[in-house]
Scaffold this motif. Structure first.
Motif, mmCIF file in Angstrom:
data_model
loop_
_atom_site.group_PDB
_atom_site.id
_atom_site.type_symbol
_atom_site.label_atom_id
_atom_site.label_comp_id
_atom_site.label_asym_id
_atom_site.label_seq_id
_atom_site.Cartn_x
_atom_site.Cartn_y
_atom_site.Cartn_z
ATOM 1 N N GLY A 91 11.355 6.541 -25.890
ATOM 2 C CA GLY A 91 10.001 6.676 -25.362
ATOM 3 C C GLY A 91 9.994 6.344 -23.882
ATOM 4 O O GLY A 91 11.008 6.504 -23.199
ATOM 5 N N GLU A 92 8.839 5.882 -23.392
ATOM 6 C CA GLU A 92 8.718 5.525 -21.978
ATOM 7 C C GLU A 92 8.291 4.074 -21.866
ATOM 8 O O GLU A 92 7.589 3.561 -22.737
ATOM 9 C CB GLU A 92 7.683 6.409 -21.289
ATOM 10 N N TYR A 93 8.714 3.430 -20.761
ATOM 11 C CA TYR A 93 8.251 2.064 -20.516
ATOM 12 C C TYR A 93 6.814 2.124 -20.005
ATOM 13 O O TYR A 93 6.526 2.825 -19.033
ATOM 14 C CB TYR A 93 9.145 1.360 -19.498
ATOM 15 N N PHE A 94 5.950 1.351 -20.637
ATOM 16 C CA PHE A 94 4.529 1.381 -20.267
ATOM 17 C C PHE A 94 4.333 0.714 -18.908
ATOM 18 O O PHE A 94 4.896 -0.344 -18.638
ATOM 19 C CB PHE A 94 3.706 0.642 -21.326
ATOM 20 N N GLN A 95 3.549 1.335 -18.055
ATOM 21 C CA GLN A 95 3.260 0.757 -16.744
ATOM 22 C C GLN A 95 1.884 1.217 -16.285
ATOM 23 O O GLN A 95 1.576 2.409 -16.338
ATOM 24 C CB GLN A 95 4.312 1.207 -15.728
ATOM 25 N N THR A 96 1.062 0.263 -15.823
ATOM 26 C CA THR A 96 -0.283 0.614 -15.353
ATOM 27 C C THR A 96 -0.210 1.034 -13.887
ATOM 28 O O THR A 96 0.744 0.680 -13.173
ATOM 29 C CB THR A 96 -1.226 -0.591 -15.481
ATOM 30 N N PRO A 97 -1.223 1.751 -13.390
ATOM 31 C CA PRO A 97 -1.250 2.101 -11.957
ATOM 32 C C PRO A 97 -1.198 0.864 -11.058
ATOM 33 O O PRO A 97 -0.557 0.891 -10.008
ATOM 34 C CB PRO A 97 -2.579 2.840 -11.803
ATOM 35 N N HIS A 98 -1.834 -0.221 -11.463
ATOM 36 C CA HIS A 98 -1.796 -1.448 -10.652
ATOM 37 C C HIS A 98 -0.372 -2.002 -10.575
ATOM 38 O O HIS A 98 0.069 -2.459 -9.507
ATOM 39 C CB HIS A 98 -2.734 -2.495 -11.258
ATOM 40 N N GLU A 99 0.335 -1.957 -11.678
ATOM 41 C CA GLU A 99 1.728 -2.438 -11.683
ATOM 42 C C GLU A 99 2.605 -1.548 -10.792
ATOM 43 O O GLU A 99 3.518 -2.031 -10.121
ATOM 44 C CB GLU A 99 2.267 -2.476 -13.107
ATOM 45 N N LEU A 100 2.315 -0.279 -10.796
ATOM 46 C CA LEU A 100 3.059 0.667 -9.948
ATOM 47 C C LEU A 100 2.854 0.351 -8.467
ATOM 48 O O LEU A 100 3.789 0.410 -7.658
ATOM 49 C CB LEU A 100 2.613 2.095 -10.261
ATOM 50 N N GLU A 101 1.616 -0.008 -8.108
ATOM 51 C CA GLU A 101 1.302 -0.290 -6.699
ATOM 52 C C GLU A 101 2.085 -1.473 -6.148
ATOM 53 O O GLU A 101 2.277 -1.578 -4.940
ATOM 54 C CB GLU A 101 -0.198 -0.591 -6.546
ATOM 55 N N GLN A 102 2.528 -2.362 -7.013
ATOM 56 C CA GLN A 102 3.238 -3.554 -6.540
ATOM 57 C C GLN A 102 4.582 -3.211 -5.903
ATOM 58 O O GLN A 102 5.100 -3.985 -5.103
ATOM 59 C CB GLN A 102 3.461 -4.553 -7.700
ATOM 60 N N PHE A 103 5.166 -2.075 -6.270
ATOM 61 C CA PHE A 103 6.488 -1.738 -5.705
ATOM 62 C C PHE A 103 6.575 -0.338 -5.120
ATOM 63 O O PHE A 103 7.579 0.016 -4.504
ATOM 64 C CB PHE A 103 7.581 -1.909 -6.772
ATOM 65 N N ILE A 163 0.852 -1.191 0.000
ATOM 66 C CA ILE A 163 0.000 0.000 0.000
ATOM 67 C C ILE A 163 0.884 1.236 0.000
ATOM 68 O O ILE A 163 2.064 1.161 0.345
ATOM 69 C CB ILE A 163 -0.919 0.046 1.239
ATOM 70 N N GLU A 164 0.297 2.349 -0.363
ATOM 71 C CA GLU A 164 1.079 3.586 -0.292
ATOM 72 C C GLU A 164 1.214 3.988 1.170
ATOM 73 O O GLU A 164 0.203 4.057 1.893
ATOM 74 C CB GLU A 164 0.399 4.697 -1.076
ATOM 75 N N PRO A 165 2.437 4.206 1.660
ATOM 76 C CA PRO A 165 2.601 4.513 3.085
ATOM 77 C C PRO A 165 2.099 5.907 3.442
ATOM 78 O O PRO A 165 2.658 6.904 2.989
ATOM 79 C CB PRO A 165 4.112 4.397 3.309
#
Lengths: 147, 273
Positions: free
Chosen positions: B135-147, A106-108
């Motif tokens: 360009g940019e590497y494509f990433q979804t918000p859900h993928e971002l949340e994983q890290f 989760i976002e901290p």
């Protein structure tokens, strides 16, 4: 660039008990290690005691006679208590270490809610489970002693 | 707690030139409103003991320099109010589980060595694209949340000081390097899980963690290294059982060519260098 080695400051075994925030899980961690070492010691003694059987029935009877006193009954109960905790907490660790019961990243946002909070109900649950197993075992021990 | 009139700092002092072991030194200073532990150390250095040494920089919990062992807890000195401690006696020691260079300065090099060994960076085949992006590497918000949570780490070392496994096992990489390794393992732009796995499968890996949870409780940024390490174990176990399939690193999305600047957004100023 520093080349000299600094003064050692590793906490050692004391670090199992202190050095952090003294949460419930640290005590479970430490107790899991101690009960594991206790069970290992018991298994080693168990092998030594029962190996007397290889020297004949008389040696076996003498060996059993040496470990049948009241102190050894208490010791057996402590071994059982260690088993009850170690097994119950082991189930929790298997679940947690496979990523269950700890929630998703989760976002901290302060105040921070961590995976420790997520798995706390599980930790309390295993303590209750260990207590129930211990109570049942204790009843059995007392019933055995009364006969 | 009501604010004290005076605060006594009990500081762990160590001078490598003196050949003496570390010793406690008490210094009492007047309390001022809003004083943090770092503020107190500055007052002591300016008025009482000019030789006192520690690391600090930003004074706002961002740089991660001032991790110290304050009243038995690993904390950032700049983020710790005196009143928050609930006592007028403040014990300050260098972070445990690291050698002491001098006074409150721990030797963090083993932590950074372990960090580097776990390759905390994107590993991809298209090296040319990484250095000269088209360009940019494509990433979804859900993928971002994983890290995302794990990327807030400031490498202060508080988690390493709190970890009971670190207390007895120098071979263990520790919470920070392992959490940062997981941060890249689950980044959809990364393809380096197979490479990092070679290190994670050794004694440096996550298997010595048995979830004391102290690293997550001690982390001043809410990064939750314990969660990252457990999720990493799941990934490694599933990979061992051939149940985990490493996704392909995300594709490059070309830069947009037909975008028009909004009328109310001014042009960027000319570069000054």
């Amino acid at each position: 660039m520093l080349d000299n080695k600094g003064h050692p400051n590793r906490l050692g075994v004391w670090g199992w008990l202190g050095g952090g925030t003294w949460g419930l899980e640290r005590y479970l961690y430490t107790l899991h290690r101690l009960t594991g070492l206790g069970l290992l010691l018991y298994f080693l003694l168990h092998i030594v005691v029962t190996s007397a059987r290889a020297f004949g029935p008389e040696a076996w009877a003498a060996s059993m006679g040496r470990v049948s006193g009241g102190v050894f009954v208490l010791g057996e109960f402590l071994v059982f208590a260690a088993f009850a905790f170690h097994a119950s907490n082991g189930v929790r660790l298997i679940l947690v270490e496979l990523g269950f019961a700890i929630g998703n990243p989760i976002e901290p946002i302060y105040p921070y809610r961590t995976s420790v909070h997520e798995q706390r109900p599980l930790a309390l649950g295993i303590l209750v489970l260990a207590g129930l197993v211990l109570a049942a075992g204790g009843y059995n021990f007392l019933a055995h002693l009364s006969h | 707690m009501t604010a004290p009139v005076n605060v006594t700092f009990r500081i762990r002092r160590y001078d490598p030139a003196s050949q003496q072991p570390p010793a406690w030194e008490d210094v009492t200073i007047p309390y001022t409103h809003g004083m943090t532990v770092l503020d107190g150390l500055r007052v002591i250095k300016e008025t009482r003991s000019a030789t006192l040494a520690w690391r600090s920089s930003c004074r706002m919990g961002v740089c991660g320099s001032c991790g110290m062992f304050i009243n038995g807890h690993p904390r950032l000195a700049c983020n710790t109010q005196i009143t928050e401690l609930g006592t007028s006696l403040v014990t300050v020691a260098p972070l445990p589980n690291f050698d002491i260079i001098r006074d409150l300065v721990p030797d963090l090099r083993p932590m950074f060595d372990a960090h580097a060994a776990l390759m905390p960076h994107l590993i991809r085949d298209d090296v040319q694209e990484m250095y000269e992006p088209t360009g940019e590497y494509f990433q979804t918000p859900h993928e971002l949340e994983q890290f995302l949570q794990f990327s807030y780490c400031i490498k202060c070392g508080c988690c390493m000081a709190a970890c009971p496994t670190m207390a007895t096992d120098p071979a263990y990489s520790g919470p920070m390097p392992l959490a940062q390794s997981h941060r890249y393992n689950v980044d959809s732009r990364d393809g380096g899980f197979g490479t990092r796995k070679q290190v994670l499968a050794t004694e440096k890996g996550p298997w010595k963690c048995h979830y004391a949870g102290e690293c997550s409780q001690a982390c001043p940024k809410g990064v939750d290294p314990a969660r990252a390490i457990q999720l990493m174990k799941r990934q490694l176990v599933f990979d061992y059982l051939r149940l985990y399939k490493q996704p392909c690193p995300s594709k490059v999305v070309p830069k947009p060519t037909e975008m028009k600047r909004r009328a109310d957004v001014p042009e960027a100023p000319a570069p000054t260098l």
